[in-house]
Design an enzyme around this catalytic site. Sequence first.
Site, mmCIF file in Angstrom:
data_model
loop_
_atom_site.group_PDB
_atom_site.id
_atom_site.type_symbol
_atom_site.label_atom_id
_atom_site.label_comp_id
_atom_site.label_asym_id
_atom_site.label_seq_id
_atom_site.Cartn_x
_atom_site.Cartn_y
_atom_site.Cartn_z
ATOM 1 N N ASP A 11 39.248 -57.833 5.790
ATOM 2 C CA ASP A 11 40.409 -58.171 4.960
ATOM 3 C C ASP A 11 41.355 -56.987 4.760
ATOM 4 O O ASP A 11 42.010 -56.866 3.720
ATOM 5 C CB ASP A 11 39.958 -58.711 3.584
ATOM 6 N N LYS A 47 44.481 -57.144 8.916
ATOM 7 C CA LYS A 47 44.521 -57.113 10.389
ATOM 8 C C LYS A 47 45.530 -58.110 10.934
ATOM 9 O O LYS A 47 46.323 -57.796 11.821
ATOM 10 C CB LYS A 47 43.124 -57.445 10.966
ATOM 11 N N GLY A 95 39.259 -64.869 7.779
ATOM 12 C CA GLY A 95 40.437 -65.513 7.205
ATOM 13 C C GLY A 95 41.581 -64.566 7.454
ATOM 14 O O GLY A 95 41.614 -63.475 6.887
ATOM 15 N N HIS A 96 42.468 -64.911 8.361
ATOM 16 C CA HIS A 96 43.526 -64.008 8.792
ATOM 17 C C HIS A 96 44.882 -64.549 8.352
ATOM 18 O O HIS A 96 45.322 -65.598 8.827
ATOM 19 C CB HIS A 96 43.465 -63.826 10.318
ATOM 20 N N GLN A 111 36.600 -59.258 10.781
ATOM 21 C CA GLN A 111 35.743 -58.432 9.916
ATOM 22 C C GLN A 111 36.131 -56.947 10.022
ATOM 23 O O GLN A 111 37.288 -56.648 10.210
ATOM 24 C CB GLN A 111 34.253 -58.651 10.252
HETATM 25 P P1 GDP Z 1 42.578 -59.756 7.459
HETATM 26 O O1 GDP Z 1 41.340 -60.580 7.353
HETATM 27 O O2 GDP Z 1 42.286 -58.326 7.726
HETATM 28 O O3 GDP Z 1 43.581 -60.329 8.420
HETATM 29 O O4 GDP Z 1 43.245 -59.783 6.012
HETATM 30 P P2 GDP Z 1 43.419 -61.063 5.053
HETATM 31 O O5 GDP Z 1 44.495 -61.920 5.597
HETATM 32 O O6 GDP Z 1 42.118 -61.695 4.761
HETATM 33 O O7 GDP Z 1 43.841 -60.356 3.703
HETATM 34 C C1 GDP Z 1 44.953 -59.527 3.605
HETATM 35 C C2 GDP Z 1 45.884 -60.102 2.520
HETATM 36 O O8 GDP Z 1 46.844 -59.119 2.164
HETATM 37 C C3 GDP Z 1 46.684 -61.295 2.995
HETATM 38 O O9 GDP Z 1 46.913 -62.136 1.904
HETATM 39 C C4 GDP Z 1 47.998 -60.674 3.483
HETATM 40 O O10 GDP Z 1 49.088 -61.572 3.405
HETATM 41 C C5 GDP Z 1 48.166 -59.558 2.490
HETATM 42 N N1 GDP Z 1 48.838 -58.354 3.000
HETATM 43 C C6 GDP Z 1 48.781 -57.778 4.221
HETATM 44 N N2 GDP Z 1 49.457 -56.612 4.235
HETATM 45 C C7 GDP Z 1 49.944 -56.447 2.985
HETATM 46 C C8 GDP Z 1 50.703 -55.417 2.344
HETATM 47 O O11 GDP Z 1 51.052 -54.394 2.933
HETATM 48 N N3 GDP Z 1 50.998 -55.600 1.019
HETATM 49 C C9 GDP Z 1 50.616 -56.697 0.325
HETATM 50 N N4 GDP Z 1 50.943 -56.778 -0.957
HETATM 51 N N5 GDP Z 1 49.908 -57.682 0.890
HETATM 52 C C10 GDP Z 1 49.570 -57.549 2.201
HETATM 53 P P1 IMO Z 2 38.083 -61.037 8.115
HETATM 54 O O1 IMO Z 2 38.208 -61.171 9.598
HETATM 55 C C1 IMO Z 2 35.527 -59.993 4.749
HETATM 56 C C2 IMO Z 2 31.275 -61.052 5.109
HETATM 57 C C3 IMO Z 2 30.728 -62.133 4.202
HETATM 58 C C4 IMO Z 2 29.297 -61.632 4.023
HETATM 59 C C5 IMO Z 2 28.968 -61.078 5.420
HETATM 60 C C6 IMO Z 2 28.195 -62.039 6.293
HETATM 61 O O2 IMO Z 2 38.931 -61.992 7.346
HETATM 62 O O3 IMO Z 2 38.250 -59.613 7.701
HETATM 63 P P2 IMO Z 2 28.907 -64.208 7.648
HETATM 64 O O4 IMO Z 2 29.492 -65.513 7.179
HETATM 65 O O5 IMO Z 2 29.738 -63.483 8.637
HETATM 66 O O6 IMO Z 2 27.484 -64.358 8.100
HETATM 67 O O7 IMO Z 2 28.833 -63.298 6.307
HETATM 68 O O8 IMO Z 2 30.203 -60.771 6.024
HETATM 69 N N1 IMO Z 2 32.456 -61.448 5.916
HETATM 70 C C7 IMO Z 2 33.705 -61.024 5.673
HETATM 71 N N2 IMO Z 2 34.200 -60.260 4.673
HETATM 72 N N3 IMO Z 2 36.337 -60.431 5.728
HETATM 73 C C8 IMO Z 2 35.844 -61.180 6.744
HETATM 74 O O9 IMO Z 2 36.576 -61.514 7.821
HETATM 75 C C9 IMO Z 2 34.479 -61.543 6.724
HETATM 76 N N4 IMO Z 2 33.689 -62.280 7.540
HETATM 77 C C10 IMO Z 2 32.455 -62.192 7.037
HETATM 78 O O10 IMO Z 2 31.424 -62.184 2.987
HETATM 79 O O11 IMO Z 2 29.282 -60.563 3.133
HETATM 80 MG MG MG Z 3 40.401 -61.854 5.972
#
Ligand code: GDP
Ligand code: IMO
Ligand code: MG
Length: 420
Positions: free
Chosen positions: A13, A16, A40-41, A223
């Site tokens: 998270d 990416k 969750g991207h 991840q």
């Molecule tokens: P990922 O799994 O690494 O792709 O990240 P996620 O999408 O799960 O979580 C990142 C969250 O931060 C999302 O809600 C993005 O829209 C948000 N986000 C990404 N870059 C920024 C930033 O520079 N500032 C803020 N405030 N939000 C951001």
């Molecule tokens: P993105 O790509 C954050 C965590 C779960 C749990 C562990 C194992 O959005 O960054 P799993 O379901 O993979 O067997 O769970 O890994 N986990 C993540 N945490 N971002 C993710 O993906 C994750 N995918 C799995 O919360 O701790």
């Molecule tokens: Mg994510």
Amino acid sequence: MSCTVIIGSQWGDEGKAKMVDYFSRDADVVVRYQGGANAGHTVVVNGKKYIFHLVPSGILHENKMCVIGNGLALDPLQLLEELDKLELEGLDVKKRLLISDSVHLILPYHKVLDEAMEELRDNKLGTTHRGIGPCYADKCLRIGVRAGDIFDADSLKERVEFLLKLKNLQLERVFGKKPFAMKEIMDIISLFKERAGKMITNTSDYLHASVKSGKKLLLEGAQGYGLDIDHGTYPFVTSSNPTIGGALLGSGLNSFNVSSVVGIVKAYVTRVGEGPFPTEDTGNDGDRLRVNGKEFGSTTGRPRRCGWFDIELLKHSCLINGFTTLALTKLDVLTGFKKIKVAVRYEHNGKDAGYSQSSLDSVEPVYEELNGWDENLSKVKTYDTLPSQAKDYIRFLEKNIGAKISTVSVGPERENTFLL
Ligand code: GDP
Ligand code: IMO
Ligand code: MG
């Protein structure tokens, strides 16, 4: 030769997907290489939010090809749902998405077993219940169903019959759960074949041909380093390799194809699920980071654990991944903190402690405090116009990590991004 790999440097998270969407401007092909719908991207374009679990985050750029590599654990129903949503948005993605014939399929029993295992454990992992562990386990046991298997009806039937015998025994006798009927599984596979069959191909051949013809590739990890099954905080990890080795294995590319490796680094740290997190702040500051950063899981909605930047974690992430450069995200979330803490090293029983994934739950982080800033960063478009304290924060991180930050993100939208 141009192939950039995007890797989460912390516990997932990091932002990416936002950076993949940003870098996709310069790419021809965007490739997801591991993980599954546990990811969750989030991509935000013109105020509209898209959350991808399986489809590569470059898909919103209309002229780009996207590839689901062999390294994923692919839930067919989840994929079809994502494709439906994109089509409703008017995006014709069918001709732009390829699926590896070697990718393993997540079937309903994987998800039930994932949840049942968690229920049974005293020491829970906090998985996403998406069937990830059980699917990768079947891959290692050499009993999984791969996308390419769905074209040979006879051998598929034989394979699923055997699998159901095994899975139903486990479901009923070990976990007291309902068994699955052959028809239920075969119906899902048929639907997947009907709707996505034409996208299934040998994607590593496709990627090598793309490299040969001078196309630019962007590889999207899911991840992050700390969740890597080999290099992360085992057993509190996922079941794949988000690190650089996973990018090669999960795409079929080789190390000579890679031109740059970008580590995505959140300006503070979050973690969702169980496991050690030395710089976690369970007090007011952690709550404030969660609220300001909207730190709630994109897949499960769970509140993310929040804490301060961890230099040791980053240094080791750099070692394992060989980042050529870093992209710093969510710097804007730190606005308003009078003091910003950064853990520069660890101690154990008052003595310097080195970094080891297996002893992270017993170390004490040693913090330095930097001055914060009050300015809203969402309109900042250049490094020069950042408040001086934010510049100091970036330089402090670079110096202590020992790596260059080349991109900064100050908001979720594409345009909230600038190069240094
Ligand atoms: P990922 O799994 O690494 O792709 O990240 P996620 O999408 O799960 O979580 C990142 C969250 O931060 C999302 O809600 C993005 O829209 C948000 N986000 C990404 N870059 C920024 C930033 O520079 N500032 C803020 N405030 N939000 C951001
Ligand atoms: P993105 O790509 C954050 C965590 C779960 C749990 C562990 C194992 O959005 O960054 P799993 O379901 O993979 O067997 O769970 O890994 N986990 C993540 N945490 N971002 C993710 O993906 C994750 N995918 C799995 O919360 O701790
Ligand atoms: Mg994510």
